[in-house]
Scaffold this active site. Structure first.
Site, PDB file in Angstrom:
ATOM      1  N   ILE A 170     -47.082  54.444  43.950  1.00  0.00           N
ATOM      2  CA  ILE A 170     -46.911  52.991  44.069  1.00  0.00           C
ATOM      3  C   ILE A 170     -47.286  52.403  42.720  1.00  0.00           C
ATOM      4  O   ILE A 170     -48.324  52.756  42.154  1.00  0.00           O
ATOM      5  CB  ILE A 170     -47.827  52.395  45.151  1.00  0.00           C
ATOM      6  CG1 ILE A 170     -47.553  53.022  46.514  1.00  0.00           C
ATOM      7  CG2 ILE A 170     -47.673  50.871  45.217  1.00  0.00           C
ATOM      8  CD1 ILE A 170     -48.629  52.730  47.544  1.00  0.00           C
ATOM      9  N   HIS A 185     -42.336  55.022  45.569  1.00  0.00           N
ATOM     10  CA  HIS A 185     -41.541  56.255  45.698  1.00  0.00           C
ATOM     11  C   HIS A 185     -42.129  57.092  46.825  1.00  0.00           C
ATOM     12  O   HIS A 185     -43.278  57.537  46.740  1.00  0.00           O
ATOM     13  CB  HIS A 185     -41.608  57.028  44.371  1.00  0.00           C
ATOM     14  CG  HIS A 185     -40.986  58.391  44.407  1.00  0.00           C
ATOM     15  ND1 HIS A 185     -41.405  59.418  43.571  1.00  0.00           N
ATOM     16  CD2 HIS A 185     -39.996  58.924  45.154  1.00  0.00           C
ATOM     17  CE1 HIS A 185     -40.689  60.498  43.798  1.00  0.00           C
ATOM     18  NE2 HIS A 185     -39.828  60.228  44.764  1.00  0.00           N
ATOM     19  N   GLY A 311     -39.544  56.532  35.342  1.00  0.00           N
ATOM     20  CA  GLY A 311     -40.063  57.501  34.393  1.00  0.00           C
ATOM     21  C   GLY A 311     -41.269  58.200  35.004  1.00  0.00           C
ATOM     22  O   GLY A 311     -41.396  58.301  36.226  1.00  0.00           O
ATOM     23  N   MET A 313     -45.773  58.763  34.929  1.00  0.00           N
ATOM     24  CA  MET A 313     -46.922  57.872  35.075  1.00  0.00           C
ATOM     25  C   MET A 313     -47.121  56.945  33.879  1.00  0.00           C
ATOM     26  O   MET A 313     -47.644  55.846  34.045  1.00  0.00           O
ATOM     27  CB  MET A 313     -48.206  58.691  35.277  1.00  0.00           C
ATOM     28  CG  MET A 313     -48.345  59.313  36.637  1.00  0.00           C
ATOM     29  SD  MET A 313     -49.851  60.300  36.778  1.00  0.00           S
ATOM     30  CE  MET A 313     -51.115  59.029  36.914  1.00  0.00           C
ATOM     31  N   SER A 317     -39.576  52.620  33.384  1.00  0.00           N
ATOM     32  CA  SER A 317     -38.620  52.863  34.458  1.00  0.00           C
ATOM     33  C   SER A 317     -37.503  51.835  34.356  1.00  0.00           C
ATOM     34  O   SER A 317     -37.616  50.855  33.613  1.00  0.00           O
ATOM     35  CB  SER A 317     -39.315  52.769  35.818  1.00  0.00           C
ATOM     36  OG  SER A 317     -40.355  53.724  35.928  1.00  0.00           O
ATOM     37  N   HIS A 334     -32.234  60.578  39.290  1.00  0.00           N
ATOM     38  CA  HIS A 334     -33.238  59.934  40.145  1.00  0.00           C
ATOM     39  C   HIS A 334     -34.558  59.754  39.418  1.00  0.00           C
ATOM     40  O   HIS A 334     -35.533  59.279  40.010  1.00  0.00           O
ATOM     41  CB  HIS A 334     -33.449  60.745  41.423  1.00  0.00           C
ATOM     42  CG  HIS A 334     -34.364  61.923  41.310  1.00  0.00           C
ATOM     43  ND1 HIS A 334     -34.242  62.882  40.333  1.00  0.00           N
ATOM     44  CD2 HIS A 334     -35.420  62.317  42.083  1.00  0.00           C
ATOM     45  CE1 HIS A 334     -35.182  63.803  40.511  1.00  0.00           C
ATOM     46  NE2 HIS A 334     -35.905  63.489  41.559  1.00  0.00           N
ATOM     47  N   ALA A 336     -36.862  61.008  35.478  1.00  0.00           N
ATOM     48  CA  ALA A 336     -36.861  61.716  34.201  1.00  0.00           C
ATOM     49  C   ALA A 336     -36.595  63.208  34.402  1.00  0.00           C
ATOM     50  O   ALA A 336     -35.921  63.840  33.592  1.00  0.00           O
ATOM     51  CB  ALA A 336     -38.191  61.512  33.487  1.00  0.00           C
TER      52      ALA A 336
END
Length: 405
Positions: A170, A185, A311, A313, A317, A334, A336
């Site tokens: 999240i 996700h 992307g 952490m 994105s 979907h 990297a």
């Protein structure tokens, strides 16, 4: 002049494989796995490969596999319906507190994270029970279980609205105008995993009984044929798991937004919202031909359809708009994509490197998330460049809070 971004990855005489892999690494093992998938006579007219491609179980992550009259359960995988959701708020970066640790803690209290019992609701919230009952998901699953008693029901209520572990997350993000977004996700959690694992095993059992005029190079490419009872049962079950995964993201999003409202100034949601799968199968028509399209680590990118490409952490994105490219079966990456396995990441990435790579993000900095550190993933900019003919970027997001399972 050919302006397509893809490269041919097959050998002469084989089913074609179109790969959007210019400028990104592609493992030899993944390339071999793709050729195994393409060798099955019901796969085609070609296989499409996204730039986040890497080795998977049975089927390659980052692949789009069209099939005629058959479905390969392991190509869909066990995290059925895994995908992304994102929503833009009216908040701006200047309205966020200097320290985001309280916000991260509030989100972690609102949404159970991780695998096992600690990643489940201790007491199922009324809102979750209402969502489950009103959606018809519970009744549908009971009908599936009546035919397949080995499928368990005990995780359904406990895990709706929960994150899970692994690469699920999240995030609170900022776009190029400093607008605040929420992005998450996750998938169909334990019940989806049980359904996927059960039907993969049943497909292997069926493979042992089949008399075929061709070689199946990997037992994980076992399949169900259209017209068989198990084919119809699998389609029903995978459809349930995909719907549960979408409902799970919706429930989580509500709980995250509730936590944010308790910690931040008043805000509203804006029209920009996306909820998309990237591990799923559905019937589609391409070039006038009806087929089942399995996207294992790929997002549908039909003309003007919105999608999300995250992307890692510490990397940016993207909210994207599909260009409807028929060569990719209207698909894009979907994310990297991993460049090293979880074991390799744990053995090669140091805690110091992880902390430096995520210095700008309020997130976990401990050894348990090393396998999700940015260095474990491909360069997201290279991935996006490789698929410029598949999507256009609508918004670029950078995370400021990341909650991991």
């Amino acid at each position: 002049m050919d302006t397509s971004n893809y490269q041919w990855l097959h050998h002469e005489g084989e089913t074609p494989i179109k790969g959007w892999v210019r400028g990104v690494p592609l493992e030899d093992q993944a390339r071999a796995q793709l050729r195994n998938i393409a060798s099955l006579p019901f796969v085609g007219p070609w296989v499409a490969v996204m730039p986040d491609v890497h080795l998977g179980i049975g089927a390659t992550v980052g692949s789009v596999v069209p099939t005629q009259g058959a479905i390969i359960p392991a190509a869909v995988g066990v995290d059925i319906g895994c995908g992304m959701a994102a929503v833009r708020t009216t908040l701006n970066a200047r309205e966020l507190p200097d320290s985001l640790s309280r916000l991260r803690s509030a989100i972690e209290r609102a949404v159970p994270v991780g695998n096992g019992p600690h990643g489940e609701h201790r007491k199922t919230p009324d809102s979750i029970e209402t969502a489950l009952g009103g959606s018809g998901l519970w009744q549908r699953l009971q009908r599936i279980k009546a035919r397949h008693p080995r499928i368990r029901l005990d995780k359904v209520e406990k895990q709706l609205g929960t994150l899970g572990g692994g690469n699920h997350f999240i995030e609170v993000c900022l776009d190029e105008s400093d607008a605040v977004w929420v992005m998450l996700h996750s998938g169909s959690r334990g019940t989806g995993n049980l359904i996927g694992s059960y039907f993969i095993q049943r497909a292997r059992e069926e493979l042992g009984k089949r008399v075929l005029g061709y070689h199946v190079p990997d037992k994980d490419l076992a399949f169900f044929m259209e017209g068989e009872p198990l084919f119809d049962d699998y389609v029903e079950a995978v459809g349930w798991a995909q719907d549960y995964a979408r409902a799970n993201r919706e429930a989580m999003m509500q709980r995250v937004l509730h936590a944010m409202r308790a910690e931040l100034p008043k805000f509203r949601l804006q029209a920009m919202a996306v909820n998309c799968h990237h591990n799923y199968v559905q019937k589609e028509t391409h070039a006038g031909q009806e087929m089942f399209v399995t996207r294992k680590g790929a997002v549908r990118a039909g003309m003007d359809e919105l999608g999300i490409i995250p992307g890692s952490m510490g990397a940016k994105s993207f909210i994207v708009r599909g260009l409807g490219n028929g060569d990719s079966f209207e698909s894009c990456s979907h994310g990297a994509g991993r460049v090293m396995s979880r074991t390799a990441a744990r053995n090669s990435i140091t805690l110091k490197q992880h902390r430096e790579a995520t210095a700008h993000v309020e997130c976990r900095k401990d050894q348990a998330v090393i396998d999700e550190s940015p260095a474990a993933y491909k360069d997201i900019d290279a991935v996006m460049t490789a698929q410029e003919d598949l999507v256009e970027v609508v918004h670029t997001l950078r995370q400021v809070v990341c909650v991991k399972g």
